[in-house]
Design an enzyme around this catalytic site. Structure first.
Site, mmCIF file in Angstrom:
data_model
loop_
_atom_site.group_PDB
_atom_site.id
_atom_site.type_symbol
_atom_site.label_atom_id
_atom_site.label_comp_id
_atom_site.label_asym_id
_atom_site.label_seq_id
_atom_site.Cartn_x
_atom_site.Cartn_y
_atom_site.Cartn_z
ATOM 1 N N GLY A 14 -3.840 3.183 0.498
ATOM 2 C CA GLY A 14 -3.929 2.510 -0.798
ATOM 3 C C GLY A 14 -3.155 1.213 -0.829
ATOM 4 N N SER A 15 -3.447 0.313 0.132
ATOM 5 C CA SER A 15 -2.571 -0.848 0.302
ATOM 6 C C SER A 15 -3.261 -2.195 0.151
ATOM 7 C CB SER A 15 -1.900 -0.779 1.680
ATOM 8 O OG SER A 15 -2.847 -0.539 2.713
ATOM 9 N N GLY A 20 1.228 -0.635 -2.800
ATOM 10 C CA GLY A 20 0.814 -0.463 -1.412
ATOM 11 C C GLY A 20 0.772 -1.772 -0.652
ATOM 12 N N SER A 141 7.002 9.246 -7.815
ATOM 13 C CA SER A 141 7.341 8.575 -9.068
ATOM 14 C C SER A 141 8.364 9.390 -9.840
ATOM 15 C CB SER A 141 6.073 8.408 -9.916
ATOM 16 O OG SER A 141 6.380 8.035 -11.239
ATOM 17 N N TYR A 154 -1.174 13.305 -13.807
ATOM 18 C CA TYR A 154 -0.514 12.389 -12.882
ATOM 19 C C TYR A 154 0.874 12.912 -12.505
ATOM 20 C CZ TYR A 154 2.013 8.169 -11.371
ATOM 21 O OH TYR A 154 2.784 7.263 -10.686
#
Length: 263
Positions: A14-15, A20, A141, A154
């Site tokens: 995911g960069s 990312g 997170s 999430y």
């Protein structure tokens, strides 16, 4: 500071944008060959081109795959050879009332946010252990510790991400392999930017005012602002380096003081 990473190879899921890409850029700045990842070939190609232009000393490359599609994940793993650094960053997020989150949405969040890191680690950790060195970093997170009421799906997946980082570290005993997790705080990434701009448009309000109002609702942030993706990326790059050799199995905060617990 020289992080002693020159010549290493990293894969960052995911960069192509946001945190990312900031991680990919931070590693590339240290002389790391970076393999970027995104869902679309065109976004991967653009990210690779940007890295090559900014950091021409290494041959950066990319692999496109949607981590919500097991067939694409299998194809990616078949193309992904040994790396020195794995950064499990890819993730979904959205605001949603708990009662409106259907089972298939729960499954999609678990597939992308949790199982992406499980599958990549399962593929790459054995090689690291055989070589006796390597780094795996999960980007989680503070929402995995203090789960937000309007993003429960999430928060649950971010909480789940912390567990493999701790458990996999126990498999590295006696090696120079480490597995750690970064707990990021509210970050003004591309996805958050789009959300804030959408809210501002709906309210016919200035973006900066909406941005300030949202972060102002968080009464524990000591920074009293959103983090920048580069601030998380700096910690990830450090944990990926030999300088972090004594940090293993840890959940390390870059949360701006949002979490109020002693540990």
């Amino acid at each position: 500071m020289d992080l002693q990473l020159r010549g290493k190879t990293a894969f960052v899921s995911g960069s192509t944008q946001g945190i990312g890409y900031a991680v990919a850029s931070a590693l590339a700045a240290e002389g790391v060959r970076v393999v970027v990842n995104g869902r679309r070939e065109e976004s991967v190609a653009a990210a690779v081109a940007a890295l090559r232009a900014a950091y021409p000393g290494a041959e950066h490359s990319g692999l496109a795959a949607d981590f919500g599609d097991p067939a694409q994940v299998d194809a990616l793993l078949g193309s992904l050879s040994a790396v020195d650094i794995l950064v499990n960053n890819v993730g979904l997020f959205d605001l949603a009332p708990f009662g409106d989150i259907a089972d298939d949405e729960w499954a999609r969040y678990l597939e992308v946010n949790l199982m992406s890191g499980v599958r990549l680690s399962r593929h790459l950790l054995p090689g690291m252990l055989e070589r006796g060195c390597g780094r795996i970093v999960f980007v989680s997170s503070e929402s995995g510790v203090n789960v937000p009421a309007d993003m429960i799906h999430y928060g649950v997946t971010k909480a789940a991400m912390i567990a493999p980082g701790n458990g996999l570290a126990k498999l590295t005993r006696g090696t120079a392999v480490t597995v750690n997790t970064v707990l990021g705080g509210p970050t003004y990434s591309d996805g958050v930017t789009a959300t804030v701009e959408s809210i501002a448009a709906a309210q016919s309000a200035p973006v900066d005012a909406v941005k300030a109002a949202i972060i102002g609702q968080n009464r524990t942030t000591l920074l009293e602002r959103f983090l920048e993706p580069t601030e998380l990326a700096s910690l990830v790059a450090y944990l990926a380096s030999p300088l972090a050799s004594a940090t293993n199995g840890a959940a390390v905060r870059a949360d701006g003081g949002v979490l109020t617990g002693l540990l």
